[in-house]
Design a protein around this motif. Structure first.
Motif, mmCIF file in Angstrom:
data_model
loop_
_atom_site.group_PDB
_atom_site.id
_atom_site.type_symbol
_atom_site.label_atom_id
_atom_site.label_comp_id
_atom_site.label_asym_id
_atom_site.label_seq_id
_atom_site.Cartn_x
_atom_site.Cartn_y
_atom_site.Cartn_z
ATOM 1 N N GLY A 1 3.616 -7.674 8.210
ATOM 2 C CA GLY A 1 3.170 -6.544 9.418
ATOM 3 C C GLY A 1 1.882 -6.796 10.200
ATOM 4 O O GLY A 1 1.334 -5.856 10.852
ATOM 5 N N ALA A 2 1.175 -8.033 9.654
ATOM 6 C CA ALA A 2 -0.202 -8.208 10.224
ATOM 7 C C ALA A 2 0.037 -8.493 11.812
ATOM 8 O O ALA A 2 1.075 -9.029 12.393
ATOM 9 C CB ALA A 2 -0.769 -9.569 9.818
ATOM 10 N N SER A 3 -1.083 -7.830 12.795
ATOM 11 C CA SER A 3 -0.661 -7.964 14.023
ATOM 12 C C SER A 3 -1.551 -9.341 14.484
ATOM 13 O O SER A 3 -2.215 -9.820 13.716
ATOM 14 C CB SER A 3 -1.430 -6.910 14.853
ATOM 15 O OG SER A 3 -2.724 -6.854 14.538
ATOM 16 N N THR A 4 -1.100 -9.894 15.657
ATOM 17 C CA THR A 4 -1.567 -11.296 16.049
ATOM 18 C C THR A 4 -2.155 -11.313 17.473
ATOM 19 O O THR A 4 -1.343 -10.741 18.358
ATOM 20 C CB THR A 4 -0.551 -12.365 15.606
ATOM 21 O OG1 THR A 4 -0.229 -12.557 14.393
ATOM 22 C CG2 THR A 4 -0.877 -13.663 16.196
ATOM 23 N N LEU A 5 -3.192 -12.019 17.697
ATOM 24 C CA LEU A 5 -3.580 -11.814 18.976
ATOM 25 C C LEU A 5 -4.214 -13.535 19.293
ATOM 26 O O LEU A 5 -4.974 -13.751 18.546
ATOM 27 C CB LEU A 5 -4.717 -11.064 19.383
ATOM 28 C CG LEU A 5 -5.305 -11.029 20.833
ATOM 29 C CD1 LEU A 5 -4.651 -10.740 22.098
ATOM 30 C CD2 LEU A 5 -6.635 -10.302 20.986
ATOM 31 N N LEU B 1 -6.371 -14.259 16.226
ATOM 32 C CA LEU B 1 -6.621 -13.268 15.532
ATOM 33 C C LEU B 1 -5.577 -12.607 14.687
ATOM 34 O O LEU B 1 -4.910 -12.136 15.589
ATOM 35 C CB LEU B 1 -7.805 -12.226 16.429
ATOM 36 C CG LEU B 1 -8.045 -10.797 15.683
ATOM 37 C CD1 LEU B 1 -8.979 -11.006 14.720
ATOM 38 C CD2 LEU B 1 -8.460 -9.795 16.587
ATOM 39 N N ARG B 2 -5.753 -12.372 13.455
ATOM 40 C CA ARG B 2 -4.728 -11.377 12.717
ATOM 41 C C ARG B 2 -5.411 -10.519 12.041
ATOM 42 O O ARG B 2 -6.485 -10.658 11.434
ATOM 43 C CB ARG B 2 -4.314 -12.474 11.749
ATOM 44 C CG ARG B 2 -3.281 -13.328 12.542
ATOM 45 C CD ARG B 2 -2.078 -13.797 11.959
ATOM 46 N NE ARG B 2 -2.360 -14.966 10.957
ATOM 47 C CZ ARG B 2 -1.854 -16.130 10.027
ATOM 48 N NH1 ARG B 2 -0.394 -15.597 10.317
ATOM 49 N NH2 ARG B 2 -2.030 -16.842 9.429
ATOM 50 N N THR B 3 -4.741 -9.142 12.150
ATOM 51 C CA THR B 3 -5.762 -8.258 11.636
ATOM 52 C C THR B 3 -4.455 -7.379 10.580
ATOM 53 O O THR B 3 -3.348 -7.353 10.842
ATOM 54 C CB THR B 3 -6.058 -6.953 12.579
ATOM 55 O OG1 THR B 3 -5.033 -6.556 13.244
ATOM 56 C CG2 THR B 3 -7.134 -7.814 13.296
ATOM 57 N N CYS C 1 -9.672 -8.961 8.874
ATOM 58 C CA CYS C 1 -9.500 -9.451 10.024
ATOM 59 C C CYS C 1 -9.712 -10.877 9.928
ATOM 60 O O CYS C 1 -10.741 -11.635 8.939
ATOM 61 C CB CYS C 1 -10.632 -9.052 11.045
ATOM 62 S SG CYS C 1 -10.321 -7.247 11.283
ATOM 63 N N GLU C 2 -8.765 -11.754 10.473
ATOM 64 C CA GLU C 2 -8.590 -13.377 10.091
ATOM 65 C C GLU C 2 -8.785 -14.203 11.446
ATOM 66 O O GLU C 2 -7.895 -13.649 12.539
ATOM 67 C CB GLU C 2 -7.506 -13.670 9.437
ATOM 68 C CG GLU C 2 -7.467 -15.177 9.414
ATOM 69 C CD GLU C 2 -6.052 -15.715 8.691
ATOM 70 O OE1 GLU C 2 -5.949 -15.512 7.553
ATOM 71 O OE2 GLU C 2 -4.897 -16.111 9.335
ATOM 72 N N ARG D 1 -11.911 -15.437 7.104
ATOM 73 C CA ARG D 1 -11.230 -14.099 6.822
ATOM 74 C C ARG D 1 -12.239 -13.120 6.267
ATOM 75 O O ARG D 1 -12.909 -13.479 5.370
ATOM 76 C CB ARG D 1 -10.447 -14.092 5.976
ATOM 77 C CG ARG D 1 -9.165 -13.043 5.571
ATOM 78 C CD ARG D 1 -8.037 -13.094 4.674
ATOM 79 N NE ARG D 1 -7.164 -14.017 5.299
ATOM 80 C CZ ARG D 1 -5.911 -14.540 4.562
ATOM 81 N NH1 ARG D 1 -5.769 -14.257 3.438
ATOM 82 N NH2 ARG D 1 -5.067 -15.304 5.135
ATOM 83 N N ILE D 2 -12.353 -11.951 6.998
ATOM 84 C CA ILE D 2 -13.661 -11.065 6.770
ATOM 85 C C ILE D 2 -12.792 -9.794 6.177
ATOM 86 O O ILE D 2 -12.000 -9.297 6.548
ATOM 87 C CB ILE D 2 -14.581 -10.509 7.650
ATOM 88 C CG1 ILE D 2 -13.993 -9.892 8.890
ATOM 89 C CG2 ILE D 2 -15.186 -11.999 8.213
ATOM 90 C CD1 ILE D 2 -14.950 -9.802 10.220
#
Length: 305
Positions: A185-189, A241-243, A252-253, A300-301
């Motif tokens: 389900g991670a969002s990607t930008l 960016l993936r969150t 957040c990656e 990844r933080i």
């Protein structure tokens, strides 16, 4: 045997409370005799043991809860060790630091080992002695083996002796491991320079959805913005960016095509008046994981909820 040379980095292998106190108290009292400023950064249980044993002498020691100050292992060199050294210019200091304890998670452990390895690089030539206790009765035997690779000198019931497997750069690279895939389900930008506003917006959205306090959302935005800006400037001009979040944390990656070759990146505070850059990412986050390869870098933080 007393530490020699400008910088000494030792691992204290202890099996019980008595061995912990014997090794650490000897180190502290030797510092008193040499008039060396002393700090102790260990988990709360061991802090309490040392405070009690020192009694009235405890006022001469700086006590730091490592589970707070060093929750993110990447904070320890710049914001615990370097800070204490810089507070005492021109003087040799000694520090007890226990960055690896039985409660460390599997996500945190590789960064812990890399931190221990990079201490030897960060402080080479500095006037300091650092003693790192390892609870051999509770830690996995791999952690004890890694201690031999990250410390040039070992200490325990048999005295002090050189490590036969000391290899800081080798062990740091051995723990430069690929990160697990984000959840489905991670969002990607995908972003470029013009998309940094969208990066900050997406980070705010995931922080709000996870009910992070407003100040931590700002911290998370600042950290991710630093990573994304670095991707644009040094990672090929773009990044991804993936969150996502779970019950414990927001993650957040940032992935890009840059290749980080310096293991000290983000671990040293810059000179006064210079930008803090990636070291601020470590300061703001509760954990920073990084995997660098010739084809790109993934950072990844984690911010705890």
């Amino acid at each position: 045997m007393s530490p020699t040379g400008p910088f000494v980095h030792e691992a204290l292998l202890y099996a019980d409370t008595s061995a912990f106190l014997d090794g650490t108290m000897k180190f502290i009292y030797e510092g008193f005799s040499l008039d060396e400023p002393t700090a102790v950064a260990v988990p709360p249980g061991n802090l309490a043991l040392l405070r009690e044993r020192l009694g009235a002498f405890a006022d001469g020691v700086r006590f730091i809860d490592m589970t707070v100050a060093g929750r993110n292992p990447g904070r320890i060199i710049p914001w615990v060790l370097s800070r204490f050294m810089d507070e005492h210019p021109g003087r040799r200091v000694r520090i007890i630091g226990e960055p690896i304890w039985a409660g460390r998670t599997a996500d945190e452990y590789p960064a812990c080992v890399q931190h221990e390895a990079m201490i030897n690089v960060a402080f080479a030539g500095r006037e300091a002695a650092i003693l790192c206790p390892y609870d051999v009765g509770r830690l996995h035997r791999r952690a004890v083996a890694d201690a031999h690779a990250t410390h040039p000198v070992m200490a325990g019931d048999d005295g002090r002796f050189p490590s036969r497997s000391y290899d800081p750069h080798g062990i740091a690279e051995a723990w430069n491991v690929p990160l697990s895939e984000p959840p489905s389900g991670a969002s990607t930008l995908r972003f470029e320079l013009s998309g940094l506003v969208q990066v900050r917006r997406l980070v705010a959205e995931v922080g709000l959805a996870a009910d992070l306090p407003p100040d931590r959302i700002v911290d998370l935005q600042s950290a991710v913005n630093e990573l994304a800006t670095n991707s644009v400037q040094h990672g090929g001009g773009s990044g991804t960016l993936r969150t996502w979040y779970d019950d414990d944390r927001v993650v957040c990656e940032v992935r890009d095509f840059g290749h980080v070759t310096d293991a000290m990146t983000g671990r040293l505070r810059p000179p006064f008046g210079r930008g803090h850059g990636l070291v601020m990412v470590h300061f703001l986050a509760d954990l920073v994981q990084r995997h660098a390869s010739p084809t790109g870098t993934t950072t990844r933080i984690h911010v705890l909820r």
